[in-house]
Design an enzyme around this catalytic site. Structure first.
Site, PDB file in Angstrom:
ATOM      1  N   HIS A 125       0.679   9.734  -4.697  1.00 53.68           N
ATOM      2  CA  HIS A 125       1.145  11.087  -4.304  1.00 53.68           C
ATOM      3  C   HIS A 125       0.723  12.290  -5.181  1.00 53.68           C
ATOM      4  O   HIS A 125       0.761  13.533  -4.685  1.00 53.68           O
ATOM      5  CB  HIS A 125       2.882  11.265  -4.193  1.00 53.68           C
ATOM      6  CG  HIS A 125       3.079  10.434  -3.094  1.00 53.68           C
ATOM      7  ND1 HIS A 125       3.370   8.822  -3.149  1.00 53.68           N
ATOM      8  CD2 HIS A 125       3.133  10.846  -1.742  1.00 53.68           C
ATOM      9  CE1 HIS A 125       3.834   8.431  -1.992  1.00 53.68           C
ATOM     10  NE2 HIS A 125       3.518   9.514  -1.146  1.00 53.68           N
TER      11      HIS A 125
ATOM     12  N   CYS B 216      -1.003   9.590   9.987  1.00 56.58           N
ATOM     13  CA  CYS B 216      -0.800  10.565   8.980  1.00 56.58           C
ATOM     14  C   CYS B 216      -1.231  10.034   7.332  1.00 56.58           C
ATOM     15  O   CYS B 216      -0.962  10.616   6.550  1.00 56.58           O
ATOM     16  CB  CYS B 216       0.582  10.981   9.211  1.00 56.58           C
ATOM     17  SG  CYS B 216       1.886   9.710   8.574  1.00 56.58           S
TER      18      CYS B 216
ATOM     19  N   GLU C 191       3.385   1.555   8.938  1.00 58.57           N
ATOM     20  CA  GLU C 191       3.036   1.369   7.711  1.00 58.57           C
ATOM     21  C   GLU C 191       3.318   0.029   6.983  1.00 58.57           C
ATOM     22  O   GLU C 191       2.906  -0.184   5.955  1.00 58.57           O
ATOM     23  CB  GLU C 191       3.732   2.367   6.703  1.00 58.57           C
ATOM     24  CG  GLU C 191       4.972   2.886   6.635  1.00 58.57           C
ATOM     25  CD  GLU C 191       5.316   4.073   5.924  1.00 58.57           C
ATOM     26  OE1 GLU C 191       4.383   4.526   5.307  1.00 58.57           O
ATOM     27  OE2 GLU C 191       6.355   4.507   6.027  1.00 58.57           O
TER      28      GLU C 191
ATOM     29  N   ASP D 164       0.341   3.334   3.090  1.00 56.35           N
ATOM     30  CA  ASP D 164       1.017   2.096   2.754  1.00 56.35           C
ATOM     31  C   ASP D 164       0.609   0.920   3.681  1.00 56.35           C
ATOM     32  O   ASP D 164       0.682  -0.157   3.095  1.00 56.35           O
ATOM     33  CB  ASP D 164       2.500   2.461   2.963  1.00 56.35           C
ATOM     34  CG  ASP D 164       3.115   2.841   1.622  1.00 56.35           C
ATOM     35  OD1 ASP D 164       2.864   2.740   0.564  1.00 56.35           O
ATOM     36  OD2 ASP D 164       3.915   4.084   2.249  1.00 56.35           O
TER      37      ASP D 164
HETATM   38  C1  PEP Z   1       1.351   6.561   4.279  1.00 58.53           C
HETATM   39  O1  PEP Z   1       1.814   5.662   3.925  1.00 58.53           O
HETATM   40  O2  PEP Z   1       0.420   6.412   4.740  1.00 58.53           O
HETATM   41  C2  PEP Z   1       2.279   7.984   4.342  1.00 58.53           C
HETATM   42  C3  PEP Z   1       1.424   8.719   4.913  1.00 58.53           C
HETATM   43  O3  PEP Z   1       3.262   8.276   3.542  1.00 58.53           O
HETATM   44  P1  PEP Z   1       3.016   8.367   2.207  1.00 58.53           P
HETATM   45  O4  PEP Z   1       1.832   8.644   1.614  1.00 58.53           O
HETATM   46  O5  PEP Z   1       4.218   9.534   2.050  1.00 58.53           O
HETATM   47  O6  PEP Z   1       3.745   7.079   1.761  1.00 58.53           O
HETATM   48 MG    MG Z   2       4.027   5.696   3.153  1.00 56.18          MG
END
Ligand code: PEP
Ligand code: MG
Length: 570
Positions: A189, A502, A431, A455
Site C-alpha cells: 500500500h 482496480c 480477488e 490480491d
Molecule cells: C487489489 O487487491 O487488487 C485491490 C485493488 O485492493 P487492495 O490493493 O486495496 O488490496
Molecule cells: Mg485487495
C-alpha cells in the site's frame, strides 16, 4: 555501495538529500541516583525541549496541513503541561532515587493503563497521546532523535524500512520528493499511495536503511527501480536530463486530458481512478479520470485513534460524489487487515494477516462498524452516481449477507424519511480465486465485478505481496491469471453485467493490450497512470488484441506472453 536495486513502485525521478525515518532505540536501564535535584532538572530540560519542538511542529503542521492536523500536536503539548503527570514523575525520581528515564516510563505506563481502562472514548484517546509524547521526552533524555513524517520541513528523500499507509498519508508532498524502503512490493500500500501522491518511489531494496546515512545525496529512479547514493557529478547531470525528458513526455500525455478513451477501431473503454481520500480528486480531474473505479475507504479509518463517525463518513462520500459531478464512483466498503491495521480495534495479532480476519469478514462480525458505513453511503447516494462494492468476497453467502445488511439499512433510513438514490449498483471485488472460478454464479446476483489483481495474484500464486523475495511471483501476465480474468469477464457479459479491474495490473502497459482483448469494460488505476494508458489505448485495435490474447491464453509462461505482446504492439 552506491547503487541499490529494488522495485520501481512509482514512476518519475527525484533528487534530494536523505532523511532516515527509522524507529529509534529507546532502551535504557534502571539506575539509582544520588543527586535527585540534578536528575529532576535533567527531566525538566528534556520536557522543555520537547514542548518547544512540539510548538514548532504545531505551527508548521497548521500552515502546511491545516488546523485539524495542528490540533493533534496541541493535545500533545497539553499532556506535557499536565501538572499531575509531571509532578508524579518528579516525585518518583525524588522518593525512589531513580533515573529520570525509569521514573518517566513507569509513571507514564501507569497513567496509560488508567486511561485505557476508562469507559470514555475521549479518555482512551489520551492514552495514545501520552504514549506518543513520552517517547519524545524519553528520546531527549537518551539523546536520540525521533523522526516523524509530518515533521519534515525541507526537500528530502525519505528512507525507511517500510512505510505504513498512515505514514505515507502524512507525507507532505511539498517536501517529500521521493522515497525508498527496505521491504514491500509493487502492490504494497505504500507503493500504491506513492503513485497517487505522484512521489517517485523504489521499494524492496533490502538495504536502504543500512546503506544510506542522513544527508546523503540520493537519486530515486522510479522508472527503473534504482537508488543512487552520493552520485558523481556526471551521473547527476545525466539524471537531471532524464528528469527533463520525462517532464516533456508528461506534457505530451497531458494533451489527452479531455479526450474520451477510444481504441484505434473506435471502441470506448472507461479509464477510472483509484483514490484513497477526497483530496485525491484533484489528481483525478487533472488526469482526465472518467470515473472512480475504487475508493479505498479504509484510509478514513487510519492514522487516527478512533472510528470515524457516520457524519464524518457521510461528508467524505458526499464530497467525492459531488466532486465527480455525476460520473460513476465505486466506493469499496472497509477493507482493513493485511498490511492495513487499525490499532484502536485491538485485534489479536495473526500468523497470516493476509489470510485472516479482514475486510468483509471483519465487517460481517463487527456489524456496527459496517452498518455505520452503509448508512453514511446510503445517505450520500443522492449526491452523485454511487456504486457500492464489497471487498474480499470468498463465498456467495458473504455477498448475500452483506447485501441484506445494506437493504436493511436502506429500509430503516427510508422509514425515517431519508432520501436515498433509487438505483445503487452493488458489486464485489474479485480477488480470491474461489470467486473468480465461481464467477458464473456470482454474475447472476451482483451488478458488477471489479478484479483486484493485487490480491488475486498473491492468492493464486501463493506469494505475499509485501515480501520482495517472492516478488518475482507477482506475475500479471501469467496465463493462469489471464485465464481467471477471462472467466470473470465472460461470466459478467453472459449476464449483461460489466467487469472492471482496480488492481495495479489495469494500468500496466504490457497488460493493457491483453485486457482490451479480453473485453474488460473499465480500467481503474492510479490517477497518474491514466493519460499514459489513454495514449497507449488510442494506438491499439480491439480486434487485433482479441486475437493476441487468444494466443497468450494458450501459452505456458508469463515470459512468453510478454514477448508476444512486445512483438505485436511495438
Ligand atoms: C487489489 O487487491 O487488487 C485491490 C485493488 O485492493 P487492495 O490493493 O486495496 O488490496
Ligand atoms: Mg485487495
Amino acid at each position: 555501495m552506491n547503487l541499490l536495486e529494488g522495485i520501481a513502485a512509482s514512476s518519475g525521478i527525484a533528487i534530494a538529500k536523505a532523511y532516515r525515518l527509522v524507529e529509534p532505540d529507546l532502551s535504557f536501564t534502571k539506575k539509582t541516583v544520588e543527586n535527585v535535584t540534578a536528575e529532576v532538572e535533567r527531566f525538566q530540560s528534556a520536557l522543555a525541549v520537547s514542548i518547544e519542538e512540539l510548538e514548532a511542529i504545531k505551527l508548521s503542521a497548521e500552515k502546511d496541513l491545516g488546523t485539524e492536523d495542528g490540533a493533534i500536536f496541541g493535545a500533545h503539548i497539553l499532556v506535557l503541561k499536565d501538572p499531575e503527570l509531571i509532578s508524579s514523575i518528579e516525585s518518583k525520581i525524588k522518593e525512589d532515587k531513580v533515573n529520570a528515564e525509569y521514573a518517566l516510563s513507569e509513571t507514564s505506563d501507569m497513567f496509560i493503563a488508567m486511561f485505557e481502562a476508562m469507559d470514555n472514548e475521549y479518555m482512551r484517546e489520551r492514552a495514545a497521546d501520552i504514549r506518543d509524547v513520552m517517547k519524545r521526552v524519553l528520546s531527549h533524555l537518551l539523546g536520540v532523535s525521533v523522526m516523524s513524517p509530518s515533521e519534515i520541513s525541507e526537500e528530502v528523500i525519505v528512507i525507511a524500512e517500510d512505510l505504513t499507509p498512515s505514514d505515507t498519508a502524512q507525507l507532505n508532498r511539498k517536501y517529500v520528493k521521493g522515497f525508498t524502503t527496505d521491504i514491500g512490493g509493487r502492490t504494497s500500500h505504500s507503493a500504491i499511495m506513492a503513485r497517487s501522491l505522484e512521489i517517485p518511489a523504489v521499494v524492496g531494496t533490502g538495504e536502504a536503511t543500512t546503506s544510506i546515512q542522513d544527508g546523503d545525496m540520493i537519486i530515486v529512479d522510479g522508472l527503473n527501480g534504482k537508488i543512487h547514493i552520493n552520485p558523481t557529478a556526471e551521473l547527476l547531470a545525466e539524471y537531471e536530463d532524464e528528469y527533463k525528458k520525462y517532464e516533456v513526455q508528461k506534457a505530451e500525455w497531458a494533451k489527452l486530458v479531455d479526450e474520451k478513451t477510444l481504441t484505434a477501431d473506435g471502441n470506448h473503454v472507461e479509464l477510472a481512478a483509484n483514490i484513497g481520500t477526497p483530496e485525491d480528486l484533484v489528481g483525478v480531474n487533472n488526469n482526465g479520470g472518467e470515473a472512480i473505479g475504487l475508493y479505498r475507504t479504509e484510509f478514513l479509518y487510519m492514522g487516527r485513534d478512533q472510528l470515524p463517525t457516520e457524519e464524518e463518513q457521510f461528508e467524505a462520500y458526499k464530497k467525492v460524489l459531488q466532486g465527480m459531478d455525476g460520473k460513476p464512483v465505486v466506493v469499496r466498503t472497509l477493507d482493513i487487515g493485511g498490511d492495513k491495521e487499525l490499532p484502536y480495534l485491538n485485534l489479536p495479532k495473526e500468523m497470516n494477516p493476509f489470510l485472516g480476519f479482514r475486510a468483509i469478514r471483519l465487517c460481517l462480525e463487527e456489524t456496527e462498524i459496517f452498518r455505520t458505513q452503509l448508512r453514511a453511503l446510503l445517505r450520500a447516494s443522492t449526491f452523485g452516481n454511487l456504486k457500492i462494492m464489497f471487498p474480499m468476497i470468498a463465498t456467495l453467502g458473504e455477498f448475500r449477507q452483506a447485501k441484506a445488511m445494506l437493504e436493511e439499512e436502506r429500509v430503516a433510513l427510508e422509514a425515517t424519511g431519508t432520501t436515498i438514490a433509487e438505483k445503487i449498483e452493488v458489486g464485489i471485488m474479485v480477488e480470491i480465486p474461489s470467486t473468480a472460478v465461481l464467477a458464473d454464479q456470482f454474475a447472476k446476483e451482483v451488478d458488477f465485478f471489479s478484479i483486484g489483481t493485487n490480491d488475486l495474484i498473491q492468492y493464486t500464486m501463493a506469494a505475499d505481496r509485501m515480501n520482495e523475495r517472492v516478488s518475482y511471483l507477482y506475475q500479471p501476465y501469467n496465463p493462469a491469471i489471464l485465464r481467471l480474468v477471462k472467466m470473470v469477464i465472460d461470466a459478467s457479459h453472459r449476464e449483461g453485467k460489466w467487469t472492471g479491474m482496480c488492481g495495479e495490473m489495469a494500468g500496466d502497459e504490457i497488460a493493457i493490450p491483453l485486457l482490451l482483448g479480453l473485453g474488460l469494460d473499465e480500467f481503474s488505476m492510479s490517477a497518474t497512470s491514466i493519460l499514459k494508458a489513454r495514449a497507449q489505448i488510442k494506438t491499439l485495435n480491439q480486434k487485433d488484441m482479441a486475437a493476441l490474447v487468444e494466443e497468450a491464453l494458450q501459452m505456458g509462461t508469463a515470459e512468453e506472453v510478454v514477448e508476444l505482446v512486445k512483438k505485436t504492439c511495438n
